[in-house]
Each structure stands twice: as C-alpha cells, then as structure tokens.
Design a protein around this motif. Structure first.
Motif, PDB file in Angstrom:
ATOM      1  N   CYS A  14       0.873  -1.173   0.000  1.00 41.94           N
ATOM      2  CA  CYS A  14       0.000   0.000   0.000  1.00 41.94           C
ATOM      3  C   CYS A  14       0.911   1.224   0.000  1.00 41.94           C
ATOM      4  N   VAL A  15       0.564   2.231  -0.799  1.00 44.78           N
ATOM      5  CA  VAL A  15       1.372   3.444  -0.877  1.00 44.78           C
ATOM      6  C   VAL A  15       0.454   4.647  -0.795  1.00 44.78           C
ATOM      7  N   GLY A  16       0.776   5.583   0.088  1.00 47.74           N
ATOM      8  CA  GLY A  16       0.001   6.820   0.155  1.00 47.74           C
ATOM      9  C   GLY A  16      -0.008   7.419   1.551  1.00 47.74           C
ATOM     10  N   ARG A  17      -0.749   8.498   1.679  1.00 44.43           N
ATOM     11  CA  ARG A  17      -0.896   9.153   2.971  1.00 44.43           C
ATOM     12  C   ARG A  17      -1.605   8.205   3.937  1.00 44.43           C
ATOM     13  N   LEU A  18      -1.142   8.178   5.163  1.00 44.00           N
ATOM     14  CA  LEU A  18      -1.751   7.309   6.167  1.00 44.00           C
ATOM     15  C   LEU A  18      -2.936   8.045   6.789  1.00 44.00           C
ATOM     16  N   SER A  32      -3.642  -9.713   7.183  1.00 45.29           N
ATOM     17  CA  SER A  32      -3.333 -10.421   8.438  1.00 45.29           C
ATOM     18  C   SER A  32      -4.179 -11.675   8.562  1.00 45.29           C
ATOM     19  N   ARG A  33      -5.464 -11.557   8.242  1.00 50.14           N
ATOM     20  CA  ARG A  33      -6.365 -12.714   8.312  1.00 50.14           C
ATOM     21  C   ARG A  33      -5.937 -13.812   7.339  1.00 50.14           C
ATOM     22  N   LEU A  34      -5.436 -13.400   6.155  1.00 50.36           N
ATOM     23  CA  LEU A  34      -4.996 -14.369   5.142  1.00 50.36           C
ATOM     24  C   LEU A  34      -3.542 -14.799   5.346  1.00 50.36           C
ATOM     25  N   ASP A  35      -2.903 -14.268   6.386  1.00 51.06           N
ATOM     26  CA  ASP A  35      -1.517 -14.589   6.717  1.00 51.06           C
ATOM     27  C   ASP A  35      -0.566 -14.241   5.564  1.00 51.06           C
ATOM     28  N   LEU A  36      -0.762 -13.047   4.992  1.00 50.74           N
ATOM     29  CA  LEU A  36       0.050 -12.562   3.881  1.00 50.74           C
ATOM     30  C   LEU A  36       0.855 -11.339   4.318  1.00 50.74           C
ATOM     31  N   PRO A  37       2.091 -11.209   3.848  1.00 45.81           N
ATOM     32  CA  PRO A  37       2.888 -10.041   4.213  1.00 45.81           C
ATOM     33  C   PRO A  37       2.394  -8.774   3.506  1.00 45.81           C
ATOM     34  N   LEU A  38       2.446  -7.663   4.237  1.00 39.85           N
ATOM     35  CA  LEU A  38       2.015  -6.370   3.724  1.00 39.85           C
ATOM     36  C   LEU A  38       3.045  -5.322   4.119  1.00 39.85           C
ATOM     37  N   VAL A  39       3.402  -4.472   3.156  1.00 37.02           N
ATOM     38  CA  VAL A  39       4.244  -3.313   3.423  1.00 37.02           C
ATOM     39  C   VAL A  39       3.423  -2.087   3.083  1.00 37.02           C
ATOM     40  N   ILE A  40       3.394  -1.128   4.007  1.00 38.85           N
ATOM     41  CA  ILE A  40       2.704   0.141   3.788  1.00 38.85           C
ATOM     42  C   ILE A  40       3.772   1.226   3.760  1.00 38.85           C
ATOM     43  N   VAL A  41       3.801   1.992   2.669  1.00 39.10           N
ATOM     44  CA  VAL A  41       4.754   3.087   2.532  1.00 39.10           C
ATOM     45  C   VAL A  41       3.982   4.388   2.577  1.00 39.10           C
ATOM     46  N   GLY A  42       4.277   5.209   3.579  1.00 38.20           N
ATOM     47  CA  GLY A  42       3.614   6.498   3.676  1.00 38.20           C
ATOM     48  C   GLY A  42       3.740   7.117   5.045  1.00 38.20           C
ATOM     49  N   ARG A  43       3.256   8.339   5.149  1.00 35.49           N
ATOM     50  CA  ARG A  43       3.230   9.084   6.411  1.00 35.49           C
ATOM     51  C   ARG A  43       1.847   9.683   6.553  1.00 35.49           C
ATOM     52  N   VAL A  64      10.860   7.380   2.490  1.00 37.10           N
ATOM     53  CA  VAL A  64      11.626   6.655   1.479  1.00 37.10           C
ATOM     54  C   VAL A  64      11.905   7.580   0.301  1.00 37.10           C
ATOM     55  N   SER A  65      13.020   7.351  -0.346  1.00 38.29           N
ATOM     56  CA  SER A  65      13.366   8.112  -1.551  1.00 38.29           C
ATOM     57  C   SER A  65      12.555   7.587  -2.731  1.00 38.29           C
ATOM     58  N   LYS A  67      13.780   6.390  -5.410  1.00 36.35           N
ATOM     59  CA  LYS A  67      14.438   5.146  -5.814  1.00 36.35           C
ATOM     60  C   LYS A  67      13.995   3.984  -4.926  1.00 36.35           C
ATOM     61  N   GLU A  68      13.946   4.208  -3.616  1.00 36.35           N
ATOM     62  CA  GLU A  68      13.495   3.162  -2.692  1.00 36.35           C
ATOM     63  C   GLU A  68      12.034   2.794  -2.939  1.00 36.35           C
ATOM     64  N   LEU A  69      11.206   3.796  -3.243  1.00 35.33           N
ATOM     65  CA  LEU A  69       9.799   3.520  -3.532  1.00 35.33           C
ATOM     66  C   LEU A  69       9.667   2.641  -4.769  1.00 35.33           C
ATOM     67  N   ARG A  70      10.437   2.940  -5.807  1.00 32.74           N
ATOM     68  CA  ARG A  70      10.405   2.086  -7.014  1.00 32.74           C
ATOM     69  C   ARG A  70      10.803   0.653  -6.661  1.00 32.74           C
ATOM     70  N   THR A  71      11.775   0.496  -5.783  1.00 32.36           N
ATOM     71  CA  THR A  71      12.183  -0.846  -5.371  1.00 32.36           C
ATOM     72  C   THR A  71      11.039  -1.555  -4.648  1.00 32.36           C
ATOM     73  N   TYR A  72      10.345  -0.844  -3.771  1.00 29.70           N
ATOM     74  CA  TYR A  72       9.178  -1.443  -3.106  1.00 29.70           C
ATOM     75  C   TYR A  72       8.138  -1.874  -4.134  1.00 29.70           C
ATOM     76  N   TYR A  73       7.842  -1.001  -5.099  1.00 29.51           N
ATOM     77  CA  TYR A  73       6.874  -1.367  -6.142  1.00 29.51           C
ATOM     78  C   TYR A  73       7.342  -2.614  -6.897  1.00 29.51           C
TER      79      TYR A  73
END
Length: 177
Positions: A14-18, A32-43, A64-65, A67-73
């Motif tokens: 997930c990417v965006g404003r929190l 969490s219910r499906l036991d899948l990893p999730l990364v949230i990028v944002g503030r 994140v920069s 460049k780092e955001l592109r890596t997450y994507y």
C-alpha cells in the motif's frame, strides 16, 4: 525475469498518505487474516493507529526516496488500493514498475487498471470483497507479464502528455487566420 514470480516471501503493498480515506486499515485486517505479508509506505496522522493494528506480517515504512519507492513497487506481488482515488497515482506508478494492482473499482483507477489483465478490480468495500479479490489475483498472477503491465500505463507518461499537448497547440495555431 519478465514474468511475475510466485514467491511466498513477496509482499502486498500500500502506498500513500496514512489517512482514514485510504482504508489501509482494511488492507492490514485482510492480509493479516490471510496470513500474507504487507508493506505500507507512507506518512500521515493515522500512522500510529495502523502500527497498533499491524500484526507480525505488516511493515510500515516512511521517509523513502523515489528510488526506494520504485524498489518497493518492483518487489511487491501487487499494490492494494483500498480507497477511492480521483486518479490513482500509486496504481499508475505500480504498473509502470511492472507490478499489478488490486483495487476498489471506483474513481480514477478504472481508467488505469484493466480488470483481469493488469490487476483485479472489486466493487464491494467489504473485507470479504478484498479477500476475494486477492484470491482471484492469485489465480491470475502467473499469467501477468511485467512488460505488458508497464506498457499499459504509457499513455499517462510525461512524454506522451507533452506530445499530445504539442499536437493540440499546433492544431490550434494552424486554425488561426
């Protein structure tokens, strides 16, 4: 590899404003219910609430920069867009990085994501609808091609916009007496 890998260690993103409007709390609940990893990028103001809700498979990252955001994507299995967006910049960026999108099929995302070929759109805002969209995506995932995903959003590129604007100006100038 231009085809998406079916690796269990790859995360959803997930990417965006929190903020409440993004419904990232729903993504946390469902993954969490499906036991899948999730990364949230944002503030944002809901960061602390999300951190409290986050389980062992949820990581929240900020500052994140580009460049780092592109890596997450690029390393994500798919972007989860659980809120309604006017355009859906995160969805366009995700596809430009070769990563498919699972999104609530309302707002601008319908212009960006082609249901069944660049991701999965779902209509109901419920947790079960998101869970079902993730299940549908799992069946579709192996068929997706990163280059096709990237190509699907080229119409939104800066270069394409500049070319269209130049043509429009040229047409306007030619019409003048």
């Amino acid at each position: 590899n231009k085809y998406l890998l079916d690796r269990k260690d790859r995360y959803f993103l997930c990417v965006g404003r929190l903020t409440k409007a993004k419904y990232f709390n729903q993504a946390v609940r469902v993954t969490s219910r499906l036991d899948l990893p999730l990364v949230i990028v944002g503030r944002g103001k809901d960061g602390d609430k999300l951190r409290k809700q986050a389980g062992k498979h949820v990581k929240i990252v900020n500052n994140v920069s580009r460049k780092e955001l592109r890596t997450y994507y690029r390393n994500a299995r798919a972007l989860l867009q659980t809120g309604v967006e006017d355009f859906g910049m995160a969805s366009a960026e995700s596809l430009a990085c070769g990563t498919p999108v699972i999104a609530l099929g309302r707002g601008g995302v319908k212009e960006i994501v082609n249901n069944g070929s660049t991701g999965v759109l779902y209509e109901d805002k419920s947790d079960e609808a998101l869970a079902e969209a993730i299940r549908k995506f799992a069946l579709l995932e192996k068929k997706l091609n990163r280059e096709a995903l990237r190509s699907s959003v080229m119409k939104f590129s800066k270069r394409n916009w500049q070319e269209k604007m130049l043509l429009a100006v040229e047409r306007h100038v030619k019409k003048r007496p």
